[in-house]
Design an enzyme around this catalytic site. Structure first.
Site, PDB file in Angstrom:
ATOM      1  N   PHE A  59      22.326  12.389 -45.394  1.00  0.00           N
ATOM      2  CA  PHE A  59      22.754  11.167 -44.676  1.00  0.00           C
ATOM      3  C   PHE A  59      22.608  11.311 -43.158  1.00  0.00           C
ATOM      4  O   PHE A  59      23.490  10.920 -42.396  1.00  0.00           O
ATOM      5  CB  PHE A  59      24.212  10.810 -45.003  1.00  0.00           C
ATOM      6  CG  PHE A  59      24.464  10.318 -46.386  1.00  0.00           C
ATOM      7  CD1 PHE A  59      23.436  10.079 -47.282  1.00  0.00           C
ATOM      8  CD2 PHE A  59      25.776  10.085 -46.826  1.00  0.00           C
ATOM      9  CE1 PHE A  59      23.692   9.610 -48.575  1.00  0.00           C
ATOM     10  CE2 PHE A  59      26.047   9.622 -48.098  1.00  0.00           C
ATOM     11  CZ  PHE A  59      25.003   9.389 -48.974  1.00  0.00           C
ATOM     12  N   SER A 119      24.344  10.373 -54.054  1.00  0.00           N
ATOM     13  CA  SER A 119      23.484  11.360 -53.413  1.00  0.00           C
ATOM     14  C   SER A 119      23.999  12.763 -53.739  1.00  0.00           C
ATOM     15  O   SER A 119      25.204  13.019 -53.647  1.00  0.00           O
ATOM     16  CB  SER A 119      23.465  11.160 -51.900  1.00  0.00           C
ATOM     17  OG  SER A 119      22.827  12.265 -51.268  1.00  0.00           O
ATOM     18  N   ASN A 142      23.415  15.335 -51.921  1.00  0.00           N
ATOM     19  CA  ASN A 142      23.264  16.139 -50.712  1.00  0.00           C
ATOM     20  C   ASN A 142      24.450  16.082 -49.762  1.00  0.00           C
ATOM     21  O   ASN A 142      24.408  16.667 -48.680  1.00  0.00           O
ATOM     22  CB  ASN A 142      21.989  15.707 -49.975  1.00  0.00           C
ATOM     23  CG  ASN A 142      20.764  15.861 -50.846  1.00  0.00           C
ATOM     24  OD1 ASN A 142      20.604  16.866 -51.516  1.00  0.00           O
ATOM     25  ND2 ASN A 142      19.915  14.847 -50.861  1.00  0.00           N
ATOM     26  N   LYS A 192      25.017   2.212 -56.579  1.00  0.00           N
ATOM     27  CA  LYS A 192      23.893   3.076 -56.951  1.00  0.00           C
ATOM     28  C   LYS A 192      24.425   4.325 -57.646  1.00  0.00           C
ATOM     29  O   LYS A 192      25.245   5.057 -57.081  1.00  0.00           O
ATOM     30  CB  LYS A 192      23.094   3.465 -55.707  1.00  0.00           C
ATOM     31  CG  LYS A 192      21.798   4.194 -55.990  1.00  0.00           C
ATOM     32  CD  LYS A 192      20.975   4.321 -54.717  1.00  0.00           C
ATOM     33  CE  LYS A 192      19.586   4.883 -55.008  1.00  0.00           C
ATOM     34  NZ  LYS A 192      18.738   4.896 -53.795  1.00  0.00           N
TER      35      LYS A 192
END
Length: 361
Positions: free
Chosen positions: A120, A181, A183, A223
Site C-alpha cells: 500500500f 491484500s 502484503n 474485494k
C-alpha cells in the site's frame, strides 16, 4: 509495437522502475491539451452491446483497470483514453506511506504473472482527493480502493477506512474495501465474517451520512482473497451482503504458487496474472450462486483474452478488471478485448452482455 519494441526495453529494467517510468509517461500524456479526449474518441468502445448501467452509472465496456497500477490517480485521463469502461485507483490509505522495502515487484514471464509485496505505498487520501477533484471531465467512472495504514492495528482499522470515505466521498464513483491484500500484516484477518460485517456496515453507514450532507453516495464493494476456505468464503460473502455492500470484487492476489515454473516463484507476496484465470472465474461462479445475482460482481485475475472476459461474464461477473495482462500486452490490450468481445457477441447472437451474466449456472 509494444511487444516488439517497448516491452523488451521495459523488461530490461527492474520491474518497479519500469512501472514508475510508465506511470510518469502516462501522467505526462494526461496533461497534454486535448490528447486524452482525442485518443478516447478513437479507442472508446462504440458497440452498444457492451454497455450497461450499474448503480446508476454508465459503463461503455465491462473492461476496467484494476487497483494497484495507478495508486495515486495521477494518470486517470491517459488510462481512460485506452478504452477502459471504468478505472479503479489506489489502494489509498489515510496517511501517506512508503510501503515495504524494495525489491517488491517481480515479473514471471514464463508464467505470464507478477508477484508483488508493495504494501500500500501511496501519497495518502488528501493527495488523491486533490487530483481527482482537479479533473475537468470524467470519461469513465473512477473507483477508489481504500485500506488501512500499516501502523494501524486491526482493532482500529475501521477508523482508517472511515477516514478514507470522509476524505474522498466527494470525488469517488465507488469505494472498494480492500481487506484481502497479503502484503499488509494482519489485514486478511479482517475477511472473517464477523469482523468484515462490522467493517462494511460502518463504511456503508458513513457513505449514507455523506449522502445526507449532499455528497455523492457511491456504492461500496468488497474485494476478497482467492485463498479463503470455501466455508469461510461463503460466510464472508454472506456477511458482506448482510452489512449492505453493493458489490463484490473477486479476487485479489494469491499466496499459492501451484504450477509456477519461474525462479521468482520463491518470492514472497501476492501472485497475479494467468495462474489465477480459472481460480478467479470459479470464485465468481461461486459468489453468483451464493448471491443469486443480487449484487454486481467484478471478476479480476488472469484476464488476458476476450475469451477470459466472456468466461467471467458467463460465470456471473457484470464487469472485469485487468492489471497484469496490461504489463504483458501493452496499451492495445483494452481495445483488443473490446473488439474481441464484440465479435463473440455477434457470433452467439447476444444483444447485450447483460444476457450473458450467470448463464453458466
Amino acid at each position: 509495437m509494444y511487444r516488439r519494441l517497448a516491452r523488451p526495453l521495459l523488461f530490461r529494467l527492474d520491474a518497479e522502475d519500469a512501472h514508475h517510468l510508465t506511470i510518469r509517461a502516462l501522467e505526462a500524456a494526461s496533461r497534454v491539451p486535448a490528447w486524452p479526449a482525442l485518443a478516447r474518441r478513437l479507442s472508446a468502445p462504440t458497440d452498444a452491446r457492451l454497455s450497461q448501467t450499474l448503480w446508476g452509472q454508465s459503463f461503455a465496456s465491462p473492461v476496467g483497470l484494476a487497483a494497484g497500477l495507478d495508486k495515486n490517480g495521477v494518470a486517470v485521463p491517459a488510462f481512460a483514453a485506452l478504452g477502459f469502461g471504468f478505472l479503479e485507483v489506489g489502494t489509498v490509505t489515510p496517511l501517506p506511506q512508503s510501503g515495504n522495502d524494495r525489491p517488491r515487484l517481480f515479473r514471471l514471464p514464463s508464467d505470464q504473472a507478477l508477484i508483488n509485496r508493495m504494501g500500500f505505498n501511496n501519497e495518502g487520501a488528501a493527495a488523491l482527493h486533490a487530483r481527482l477533484a482537479a479533473l475537468r471531465t470524467r470519461d469513465v467512472p473512477v473507483w477508489v480502493n481504500i485500506g488501512r495504514n500499516k501502523a494501524t492495528g486491526n482493532d482500529e482499522a475501521t477508523l482508517d477506512y472511515l477516514k478514507c470515505v470522509r476524505a474522498l466521498q466527494g470525488v469517488a464513483d465507488a469505494f472498494v474495501v480492500n481487506v484481502s491484500s497479503p502484503n499488509t500484516p494482519g489485514l486478511r484477518a479482517l475477511q472473517a465474517a464477523d469482523e468484515l460485517g462490522a467493517l462494511v456496515r460502518a463504511v456503508v453507514q458513513e457513505v449514507e451520512a455523506g449522502r445526507v450532507a449532499a455528497l455523492r453516495a457511491p456504492p461500496v464493494l468488497v474485494k476478497l482473497a482467492p485463498d479463503l476456505h470455501p466455508a469461510d468464503f461463503e460466510a464472508s460473502v454472506g456477511a458482506t451482503l448482510e452489512a449492505g455492500a453493493q458489490g463484490l470484487i473477486l479476487s485479489n492476489t494469491t499466496l499459492s504458487r501451484e504450477g509456477l515454473g519461474h525462479p521468482h516463484r520463491e518470492q514472497a507476496g501476492g501472485l497475479s496474472g494467468q495462474p489465477l484465470t480459472l481460480r478467479s472465474t470459479g470464485l465468481v461462479r461461486d459468489a453468483y450462486r451464493l448471491t443469486r445475482g443480487r449484487v454486481p460482481i467484478v471478476g479480476v485475475g488472469g484476464v488476458f483474452t476476450p475469451e477470459n472476459v466472456y468466461a467471467k461474464l458467463r460465470a456471473g461477473a457484470n464487469l472485469v478488471e485487468v492489471y497484469t495482462a496490461l504489463v504483458y500486452g501493452g496499451p492495445g490490450l483494452v481495445r483488443g478485448l473490446n473488439r474481441g468481445l464484440s465479435r463473440m457477441l455477434e457470433r452467439d447472437g447476444v444483444r447485450n452482455i447483460a444476457e450473458l451474466i450467470g448463464t453458466d449456472g
